[in-house]
Design a protein around this motif. Structure first.
Motif, short mmCIF file in Angstrom:
data_model
loop_
_atom_site.label_atom_id
_atom_site.label_comp_id
_atom_site.label_asym_id
_atom_site.label_seq_id
_atom_site.Cartn_x
_atom_site.Cartn_y
_atom_site.Cartn_z
N UNK A 142 0.94 -1.16 -0.10
CA UNK A 142 0.07 -0.04 -0.07
C UNK A 142 0.84 1.25 0.00
N UNK A 143 1.99 1.35 0.71
CA UNK A 143 2.85 2.33 0.92
C UNK A 143 3.61 2.63 -0.50
N UNK A 144 4.08 1.47 -1.14
CA UNK A 144 4.52 1.49 -2.58
C UNK A 144 3.58 2.34 -3.42
N UNK A 145 2.48 1.79 -3.62
CA UNK A 145 1.44 2.40 -4.41
C UNK A 145 1.08 3.79 -4.15
N UNK A 146 1.05 4.20 -2.94
CA UNK A 146 0.74 5.42 -2.73
C UNK A 146 1.88 6.40 -2.86
N UNK A 147 3.22 5.96 -2.81
CA UNK A 147 4.40 6.76 -2.93
C UNK A 147 4.66 6.83 -4.40
N UNK A 148 4.25 5.90 -5.20
CA UNK A 148 4.45 6.02 -6.65
C UNK A 148 3.37 6.90 -7.23
N UNK A 149 2.09 6.99 -6.76
CA UNK A 149 1.14 7.87 -7.30
C UNK A 149 1.45 9.26 -6.67
N UNK A 150 2.16 9.42 -5.78
CA UNK A 150 2.53 10.85 -5.19
C UNK A 150 3.71 11.42 -5.97
#
Length: 191
Positions: free
Chosen positions: A1-9
């Motif tokens: 989840x953190x990876x996905x959010x970081x990528x989108x950010x």
């Protein structure tokens, strides 16, 4: 989840930065700097700063470090290349189905893959100028918390004369899912 959010950010920050007229606001906000509750000095806590301090040590590890590295490199890119002052941008590729947006600004090509699941090995985008394009920023690099899926042989791309997106030339690029790339035209080819 953190990876996905970081990528989108990262891709949101990059598209905001590159499409703005040179204005970009970046700060260490409460959402990242306070893993605990935030309480600013006020009468109810006797004007204590105990819970109002930024935790700068978070920049030394994990997702905070990766996003900080990315922010520093975006600022360096503009300082060295003057990306935001290179005239107006030309959005020439907006594919809703594949979730890919591409545009040029001066000698720079920006490609954004917003698809959360699908990477593309050979994705064609149009460019007006024939030549060699060098990858100068990639949100999927491991130093930014990405997977580092691009191979070193994919850092320099030469155009083909195949038309795409209403442009005379095109590039075939590898795009990791939920990532963005910045290419710079480093050698113009006259045909």
């Amino acid at each position: 989840m953190i990876f996905k959010a970081s990528s989108l950010l990262k891709i949101i920050k990059l598209i905001t930065f590159t499409t703005s007229g040179g204005a970009y606001l970046n700060f260490m906000g409460n959402e990242f700097a306070h893993p605990k509750r935030v309480e600013f000095p006020m009468s109810s806590n006797e004007y204590s700063f105990h819970l109002a301090c930024r935790q700068w040590e978070l920049l030394d590890k994990g997702v905070h470090k990766h996003i900080f590295n990315f922010d520093k490199d975006i600022m360096s890119l503009d300082e060295n290349e003057r990306v935001t002052s290179r005239g107006s941008l030309n959005v020439h590729h907006c594919d809703d189905t594949n979730m890919v947006i591409s545009f040029t600004r001066g000698p720079f090509l920006f490609v954004f893959n917003f698809n959360p699941e699908v990477p593309y090995q050979l994705y064609r985008v149009g460019v007006d100028e024939a030549g060699e394009y060098q990858l100068i920023l990639n949100t999927d690099e491991t130093k930014y918390g990405g997977r580092g899926e691009l191979k070193s042989s994919q850092y320099m791309k030469k155009t083909s004369d195949r038309r795409a997106d209403g442009c005379r030339n095109s590039l075939e690029l590898a795009l990791a899912s939920r990532s963005a790339q910045v290419y710079k035209l480093v050698r113009i080819l006259r045909i």
